[in-house]
Design an enzyme around this catalytic site. Structure first.
Site, PDB file in Angstrom:
ATOM      1  N   ASN A   1       0.924  -1.162   0.106  1.00 49.15           N
ATOM      2  CA  ASN A   1       0.081   0.022   0.224  1.00 49.15           C
ATOM      3  C   ASN A   1       1.057   1.237   0.042  1.00 49.15           C
ATOM      4  O   ASN A   1       1.577   1.494   1.080  1.00 49.15           O
ATOM      5  CB  ASN A   1      -0.820  -0.129   1.107  1.00 49.15           C
ATOM      6  CG  ASN A   1      -1.888   1.050   1.272  1.00 49.15           C
ATOM      7  OD1 ASN A   1      -2.062   2.004   0.422  1.00 49.15           O
ATOM      8  ND2 ASN A   1      -2.694   1.058   2.226  1.00 49.15           N
TER       9      ASN A   1
ATOM     10  N   ARG B   1      -2.554  -2.352  -3.535  1.00 53.36           N
ATOM     11  CA  ARG B   1      -3.829  -1.522  -3.083  1.00 53.36           C
ATOM     12  C   ARG B   1      -3.613  -0.360  -3.998  1.00 53.36           C
ATOM     13  O   ARG B   1      -2.916   0.362  -3.929  1.00 53.36           O
ATOM     14  CB  ARG B   1      -3.870  -1.279  -1.524  1.00 53.36           C
ATOM     15  CG  ARG B   1      -4.970  -0.274  -1.329  1.00 53.36           C
ATOM     16  CD  ARG B   1      -5.109   0.376  -0.141  1.00 53.36           C
ATOM     17  NE  ARG B   1      -6.458   0.920   0.114  1.00 53.36           N
ATOM     18  CZ  ARG B   1      -6.442   2.240   0.652  1.00 53.36           C
ATOM     19  NH1 ARG B   1      -5.524   2.716   1.342  1.00 53.36           N
ATOM     20  NH2 ARG B   1      -7.679   2.792   0.639  1.00 53.36           N
TER      21      ARG B   1
ATOM     22  N   HIS C   1     -13.396   2.385  -0.320  1.00 51.45           N
ATOM     23  CA  HIS C   1     -13.486   1.215   0.393  1.00 51.45           C
ATOM     24  C   HIS C   1     -13.841   0.011  -0.080  1.00 51.45           C
ATOM     25  O   HIS C   1     -14.440  -0.912   0.687  1.00 51.45           O
ATOM     26  CB  HIS C   1     -14.460   1.483   1.663  1.00 51.45           C
ATOM     27  CG  HIS C   1     -13.771   2.542   2.548  1.00 51.45           C
ATOM     28  ND1 HIS C   1     -14.806   3.471   3.193  1.00 51.45           N
ATOM     29  CD2 HIS C   1     -12.780   2.907   2.970  1.00 51.45           C
ATOM     30  CE1 HIS C   1     -13.978   4.444   3.922  1.00 51.45           C
ATOM     31  NE2 HIS C   1     -12.750   3.938   3.731  1.00 51.45           N
TER      32      HIS C   1
ATOM     33  N   ARG D   1     -13.890  14.657   7.869  1.00 46.53           N
ATOM     34  CA  ARG D   1     -14.519  15.203   6.478  1.00 46.53           C
ATOM     35  C   ARG D   1     -16.153  15.397   6.738  1.00 46.53           C
ATOM     36  O   ARG D   1     -16.617  14.546   7.798  1.00 46.53           O
ATOM     37  CB  ARG D   1     -14.445  13.802   5.525  1.00 46.53           C
ATOM     38  CG  ARG D   1     -12.965  13.724   4.855  1.00 46.53           C
ATOM     39  CD  ARG D   1     -12.925  12.772   4.054  1.00 46.53           C
ATOM     40  NE  ARG D   1     -11.915  11.484   4.539  1.00 46.53           N
ATOM     41  CZ  ARG D   1     -11.721  10.424   4.404  1.00 46.53           C
ATOM     42  NH1 ARG D   1     -12.392   9.781   3.351  1.00 46.53           N
ATOM     43  NH2 ARG D   1     -10.863   9.456   4.848  1.00 46.53           N
TER      44      ARG D   1
ATOM     45  N   GLU E   1      -8.736  -5.895   4.613  1.00 45.30           N
ATOM     46  CA  GLU E   1      -8.566  -5.522   3.113  1.00 45.30           C
ATOM     47  C   GLU E   1      -7.309  -6.043   2.447  1.00 45.30           C
ATOM     48  O   GLU E   1      -7.488  -6.637   1.432  1.00 45.30           O
ATOM     49  CB  GLU E   1      -8.229  -4.042   2.795  1.00 45.30           C
ATOM     50  CG  GLU E   1      -9.804  -3.144   3.060  1.00 45.30           C
ATOM     51  CD  GLU E   1      -9.722  -1.875   3.548  1.00 45.30           C
ATOM     52  OE1 GLU E   1      -9.348  -1.763   4.825  1.00 45.30           O
ATOM     53  OE2 GLU E   1      -9.822  -0.944   2.857  1.00 45.30           O
TER      54      GLU E   1
END
Ligand code: AMP
Length: 415
Positions: free
Chosen positions: A7, A95, A184, A245, A400
């Site tokens: 990642n 990823r 996601h 956010r 993940e």
């Protein structure tokens, strides 16, 4: 198969070395501050973990290729490592945050795929160049090891037009590919697969709402194993209130704030991504644990009381928004078999799960309060709904990296 999952960020490279046969993480770590310092890369360091033992060392790394060399040196080290030669790394899974309108599924890296990936810079200008550097780093060190790209957006590519289009004029879609892409996706896919297994039914017969609630949060409607709709949009700013956010807001409020505060588009973007959400509402923290502890505080100062009040608003907003999405997605799917809670907040906080589910009695959701409060410890899915609940509710620890490793294995085995 032994797969190295990468990642890559702009100045970091996270890695996990996994065995897909049992999902066991053999080693993992992160290279940080790549390219930083004077001379370039002198501030870099690696944090590496094997069997719970952590090693942290400063190492100059001027770019991702050097970082990859150091990762390989750690993985093959006689003390810190888990393999004797890099040939034991059978495949690499990357990823990738955004696959734009180009990638519908995980894909083997080829020259053509690499070329297409460069077009995704428009959709994720911060992340895509970092992924490209990570891929180039792997290619330079292990040119003969197959590499697979696993996109956060590809699971959402099954959304129908009516779900992914915005109500702007059609030319915005034609000119800029402006539409909902979601995020996601790897987590939503993993969680929906695990939920179907826990239900004991083929995923093709299930209607599941997956709630990934962490620092970034999104909810998906997964009908018959495919994403029908999701709460994140063109970027990961859309949908729910998040750590920092703001989530979905009236678009006119954006131009209103820009005018009042004199913000440039860049400043407004920064504000909406970094200064809102739990942080903006509570006024002191984006971390959900802090929000919960402020709510239960008995401190008698004005400051503590104000934190408590505003943290209460933030928690109520988050729970209410999750409920609204579950309601909307139940209608969109014309039914609901299961709700699954995943990621840092939803896997760990029983209060949030209780608040969300207590507003869903009408849908046939009934929690087992004792299991919800005290019975969620397993790395496997835990059923937290009561035996007579029409809709099953699970906590599913998301993974993940394992999903990326499994996709990588499937693609490489088929070569
Ligand atoms: P993630 O982005 O999935 O890593 O989730 C990060 C969020 O999970 C942060 O807001 C953390 O405060 C929250 N979190 C992590 N552990 C817990 C916990 N035990 N209880 C409540 N929230 C937690």
């Amino acid at each position: 198969m032994k797969v190295l999952v990468i990642n890559a960020g702009s100045s970091s490279l996270k890695y996990q070395f996994l065995d897909t046969s049992d999902g066991n993480v053999l080693a993992k770590g992160v290279c940080e501050r790549i390219g930083e310092g004077e001379p370039a890369g002198s501030a870099a360091r690696i944090q590496h973990k094997k069997n719970g033992v952590a090693y942290t060392e400063n190492h100059p790394m001027s770019d991702h290729s050097e970082a990859m060399k150091i990762v390989i040196a750690y993985l093959t080290d006689s003390e810190k490592g888990v393999i004797s030669s890099m040939d034991e790394i059978e495949a690499i899974g990357h990823r990738v945050v955004h696959g734009g309108p180009y990638f519908f599924e995980s894909t083997l890296l080829t020259d053509e795929v690499f070329e297409t990936l460069t077009k995704c810079v428009t959709f994720a200008p911060l992340h895509t160049p970092a992924h490209i550097m990570g891929i180039q780093g792997c290619l330079s060190v292990m040119p003969n090891t197959p590499e697979v790209l696993v996109f956060d957006t590809s699971f959402h590519q099954t959304m129908p037009e009516k779900a992914y289009m915005f109500g702007f004029s059609y030319d915005m879609y034609e000119k800029y590919s402006l539409r909902k892409y979601g995020a996601h996706g790897t987590s939503h896919r993993f969680v929906s697969i695990e939920t179907a297994k826990a239900l004991g039914r083929p995923i093709e017969e299930t209607k599941i709402v997956t709630c990934h609630i962490g620092n970034g949060s999104s909810i998906s409607a997964v009908k018959y194993g495919k994403c029908l709709d999701t709460s994140m949009g063109f970027t990961p700013l859309d949908g729910l209130l998040m750590g920092t956010r703001c989530g979905a807001v009236d678009a006119s409020a954006v131009t209103f704030i820009m005018e009042k505060e004199g913000y440039t588009p860049e400043e407004m973007n920064d504000y909406m991504n970094k200064k809102c959400g739990l942080l903006g509402i509570s006024g002191f923290s984006s971390d959900f644990r802090d929000i919960i502890s402020a709510i239960s505080s008995t401190e008698d100062t004005d400051e503590a009381k104000e934190r408590k009040r505003r943290s209460g608003i933030a928690l109520d907003m988050l729970a209410y928004e999750i409920q609204r999405y579950i309601g909307a997605y139940t209608a969109a799917m014309d039914g609901l078999d299961a709700i699954s809670f995943a990621a840092g907040i939803a896997e760990n906080n029983a209060t949030l799960r209780r608040l969300v589910c207590s507003g869903l009695d009408w849908f046939g959701v009934k929690l087992d309060d004792d299991v919800n409060e005290n019975g969620v410890h397993s790395p496997n899915p835990t059923l937290i709904s009561a035996a007579d609940s029409k809709v099953k509710v699970f906590v599913v620890p998301t993974n993940e990296e394992l999903m990326i490793a499994r996709d990588t294995e499937a693609i490489v085995k088929a070569l």
